[in-house]
Structure formats: structure tokens, C-alpha cells
Design a protein around this motif. Structure first.
Motif, PDB file in Angstrom:
ATOM      1  N   SER A   4     -28.043  45.285 143.294  1.00  0.00           N
ATOM      2  CA  SER A   4     -27.268  46.455 143.698  1.00  0.00           C
ATOM      3  C   SER A   4     -26.062  46.616 142.777  1.00  0.00           C
ATOM      4  O   SER A   4     -25.527  45.640 142.251  1.00  0.00           O
ATOM      5  CB  SER A   4     -26.801  46.308 145.151  1.00  0.00           C
ATOM      6  OG  SER A   4     -26.014  45.135 145.290  1.00  0.00           O
ATOM      7  N   GLU A   7     -20.832  52.101 142.413  1.00  0.00           N
ATOM      8  CA  GLU A   7     -21.107  53.511 142.154  1.00  0.00           C
ATOM      9  C   GLU A   7     -20.917  53.855 140.682  1.00  0.00           C
ATOM     10  O   GLU A   7     -20.053  53.312 140.002  1.00  0.00           O
ATOM     11  CB  GLU A   7     -20.177  54.377 143.026  1.00  0.00           C
ATOM     12  CG  GLU A   7     -20.533  55.857 142.987  1.00  0.00           C
ATOM     13  CD  GLU A   7     -19.670  56.639 143.943  1.00  0.00           C
ATOM     14  OE1 GLU A   7     -19.799  57.876 143.974  1.00  0.00           O
ATOM     15  OE2 GLU A   7     -18.866  56.018 144.662  1.00  0.00           O
ATOM     16  N   ASN A   8     -21.797  54.791 140.210  1.00  0.00           N
ATOM     17  CA  ASN A   8     -21.760  55.272 138.827  1.00  0.00           C
ATOM     18  C   ASN A   8     -22.007  54.162 137.810  1.00  0.00           C
ATOM     19  O   ASN A   8     -21.341  54.094 136.775  1.00  0.00           O
ATOM     20  CB  ASN A   8     -20.439  55.973 138.516  1.00  0.00           C
ATOM     21  CG  ASN A   8     -20.348  57.330 139.189  1.00  0.00           C
ATOM     22  OD1 ASN A   8     -21.363  58.001 139.378  1.00  0.00           O
ATOM     23  ND2 ASN A   8     -19.148  57.709 139.598  1.00  0.00           N
ATOM     24  N   THR A  32     -31.787  51.306 137.783  1.00  0.00           N
ATOM     25  CA  THR A  32     -31.106  51.512 139.067  1.00  0.00           C
ATOM     26  C   THR A  32     -29.846  52.334 138.821  1.00  0.00           C
ATOM     27  O   THR A  32     -29.072  52.022 137.907  1.00  0.00           O
ATOM     28  CB  THR A  32     -30.718  50.165 139.710  1.00  0.00           C
ATOM     29  OG1 THR A  32     -31.904  49.437 139.997  1.00  0.00           O
ATOM     30  CG2 THR A  32     -29.936  50.379 140.997  1.00  0.00           C
ATOM     31  N   TYR A  33     -29.674  53.376 139.641  1.00  0.00           N
ATOM     32  CA  TYR A  33     -28.492  54.242 139.513  1.00  0.00           C
ATOM     33  C   TYR A  33     -28.119  54.722 140.915  1.00  0.00           C
ATOM     34  O   TYR A  33     -28.974  55.209 141.665  1.00  0.00           O
ATOM     35  CB  TYR A  33     -28.791  55.417 138.595  1.00  0.00           C
ATOM     36  CG  TYR A  33     -27.697  56.452 138.558  1.00  0.00           C
ATOM     37  CD1 TYR A  33     -26.470  56.146 137.979  1.00  0.00           C
ATOM     38  CD2 TYR A  33     -27.892  57.715 139.117  1.00  0.00           C
ATOM     39  CE1 TYR A  33     -25.455  57.099 137.931  1.00  0.00           C
ATOM     40  CE2 TYR A  33     -26.884  58.666 139.078  1.00  0.00           C
ATOM     41  CZ  TYR A  33     -25.675  58.353 138.482  1.00  0.00           C
ATOM     42  OH  TYR A  33     -24.658  59.288 138.453  1.00  0.00           O
ATOM     43  N   ASN A  34     -26.849  54.580 141.255  1.00  0.00           N
ATOM     44  CA  ASN A  34     -26.411  55.010 142.597  1.00  0.00           C
ATOM     45  C   ASN A  34     -25.258  55.995 142.533  1.00  0.00           C
ATOM     46  O   ASN A  34     -24.458  56.098 143.444  1.00  0.00           O
ATOM     47  CB  ASN A  34     -25.999  53.798 143.445  1.00  0.00           C
ATOM     48  CG  ASN A  34     -24.889  52.982 142.796  1.00  0.00           C
ATOM     49  OD1 ASN A  34     -24.409  53.333 141.713  1.00  0.00           O
ATOM     50  ND2 ASN A  34     -24.474  51.911 143.447  1.00  0.00           N
ATOM     51  N   GLY A  35     -25.193  56.723 141.409  1.00  0.00           N
ATOM     52  CA  GLY A  35     -24.133  57.713 141.250  1.00  0.00           C
ATOM     53  C   GLY A  35     -24.571  59.081 141.743  1.00  0.00           C
ATOM     54  O   GLY A  35     -25.579  59.249 142.434  1.00  0.00           O
ATOM     55  N   THR A  36     -23.810  60.081 141.327  1.00  0.00           N
ATOM     56  CA  THR A  36     -24.031  61.467 141.781  1.00  0.00           C
ATOM     57  C   THR A  36     -24.609  62.345 140.683  1.00  0.00           C
ATOM     58  O   THR A  36     -24.637  63.568 140.820  1.00  0.00           O
ATOM     59  CB  THR A  36     -22.705  62.060 142.263  1.00  0.00           C
ATOM     60  OG1 THR A  36     -21.760  62.028 141.193  1.00  0.00           O
ATOM     61  CG2 THR A  36     -22.165  61.306 143.456  1.00  0.00           C
ATOM     62  N   ASP A  81     -37.601  55.924 139.919  1.00  0.00           N
ATOM     63  CA  ASP A  81     -36.605  55.025 139.357  1.00  0.00           C
ATOM     64  C   ASP A  81     -37.111  54.323 138.088  1.00  0.00           C
ATOM     65  O   ASP A  81     -36.707  53.196 137.797  1.00  0.00           O
ATOM     66  CB  ASP A  81     -36.176  53.986 140.382  1.00  0.00           C
ATOM     67  CG  ASP A  81     -37.358  53.218 140.946  1.00  0.00           C
ATOM     68  OD1 ASP A  81     -38.511  53.591 140.616  1.00  0.00           O
ATOM     69  OD2 ASP A  81     -37.147  52.253 141.702  1.00  0.00           O
TER      70      ASP A  81
END
Length: 207
Positions: A4, A7-8, A32-36, A81
Motif C-alpha cells: 500500500s 496518496e499520489n 499501484t496508484y491511489n491518487g486522483t 492496474d
């Protein structure tokens, strides 16, 4: 599985080695990317210093586009992904290490992954196979035909020799019945011819 991230941040993983025996390679870049971000770009680079961009693909919520270096045959495909780079018609000179780069282009902030360990693509040299030209007629048929022709040639030769010998024998027997009595012209009766020799009549040859 990728860990994990805050963010960004973007993290990319690749398999360390690909052996290419048929000139075709499929390199999968998991990320893996969890930004906007809503607009992205994925690129494949060649060389330890990533000096050569092999091909890229960019996408957003409505559009996908891509391009390839003219020295490569490469196409990128985005699937959730991961990004899949398909390469074909590769040569042994293209053996090298390849890196995936994933970028979040829009909206800000601009983010891209740290350089991964890369994937070594080893393209094996395809051996050149030289095939001897094959005859349209199978070898066993040619051998059989040659044998038959040789057999008939031998029969014809034997028949000809037998015929020649019989003809020669018949000619010899016919010569035994020829009249071998010497003849002399009527005006040369006293020139050494035996008295039993009949007189040759030359009038029969006059026309």
C-alpha cells in the motif's frame, strides 16, 4: 502483490527476465496508484539509462492513444492496474533491460513511479535452417523406375544378341548350299579352267 502507498504515489513491478525464442515478447507492468489522477501515460524504455523510448500508451476516461518507436514493433494495452506491452519481430540485437514508467498526467499534481528493477529481455538468435531442395518425385519412385528401365534394357540387349546370333547361324547354313562350281567364259575354254566347268552364257545379261 504491491504494498500500500500513501496518496499520489505510483509503484511499478516487473518480472526480472523474459526469454524470447519466437521473436515475440509480452511484458506486463503491474502498478499501484491511489491518487486522483484521471489522465495517464505508460512508457516502455530500453537500456540501463532508459535512453530509448520503445513505445507508449496514454489514456483517460474516454480516450486511449499510443505510438511506437520506428525501430520496434510494440503496442501497449491498458487493463485495470497493469499495462501490457507486446513486442514482435524482435532481433537478438534488441536484447537489453527494459523499464516501465507510469505517469499521472492530470489533474495535478504530476506523479510518476520511481525507477523499477526492470526486465531483461533476452532475444535468442533464430538459427538459419538451410533445406536441400526436395525433388517433386519421391526418391523411392525414381529408384523403382530406374530399376525397371535397367531390367528392360537388359532384356532388349539379350534379345538383340540372340537374334543376331541366330541370323548369323542361318546365313552360315545358307552358304553351304550355294553352287561353288567355277565357271569360265566360252571364249576362254583353254585357259586353265577344268573341263567339268560349264560354259557361262553371257547372252542372258544382254538386253
Amino acid at each position: 502483490p504491491l504494498p500500500s502507498l500513501p496518496e499520489n504515489k505510483i509503484l511499478v513491478s516487473q518480472r526480472p527476465l523474459l526469454i524470447v525464442a519466437n521473436k515475440t515478447a509480452t511484458l506486463v507492468c503491474n502498478y499501484t496508484y491511489n491518487g486522483t489522477g484521471k489522465e495517464f501515460r505508460a512508457s516502455l524504455y530500453k537500456g540501463t539509462d532508459s535512453a530509448v523510448e520503445v513505445c507508449f500508451i496514454s489514456w483517460n476516461t474516454t480516450k486511449i492513444s499510443g505510438n511506437s518507436n520506428k525501430e520496434f514493433n510494440c503496442q501497449g494495452i491498458h487493463d485495470k492496474d497493469k499495462v501490457i506491452f507486446n513486442l514482435w519481430n524482435m532481433s537478438a540485437s534488441q536484447t537489453d533491460i527494459y523499464f516501465c514508467k507510469i505517469e499521472a498526467m492530470y489533474p495535478p499534481p504530476y506523479v510518476y513511479n520511481e525507477k523499477s528493477n526492470g526486465t531483461v529481455i533476452h532475444v535468442k538468435e533464430t538459427p538459419i535452417q538451410t533445406q536441400e531442395p526436395q525433388s517433386a518425385i519421391p526418391l523411392w519412385i525414381m529408384v523403382a523406375v530406374t530399376g525397371v528401365l535397367a531390367f528392360y534394357s537388359m532384356l532388349i540387349t539379350i534379345a538383340f544378341i540372340n537374334y543376331w546370333q541366330k541370323s548369323k547361324k542361318n546365313m552360315y547354313h545358307q552358304s553351304d548350299y550355294m553352287n561353288m562350281t567355277p565357271r569360265h567364259p566360252p571364249y576362254q575354254k583353254n585357259k586353265g579352267y577344268p573341263p567339268y566347268a560349264p560354259t557361262r552364257d553371257y547372252t542372258a545379261y544382254r538386253s
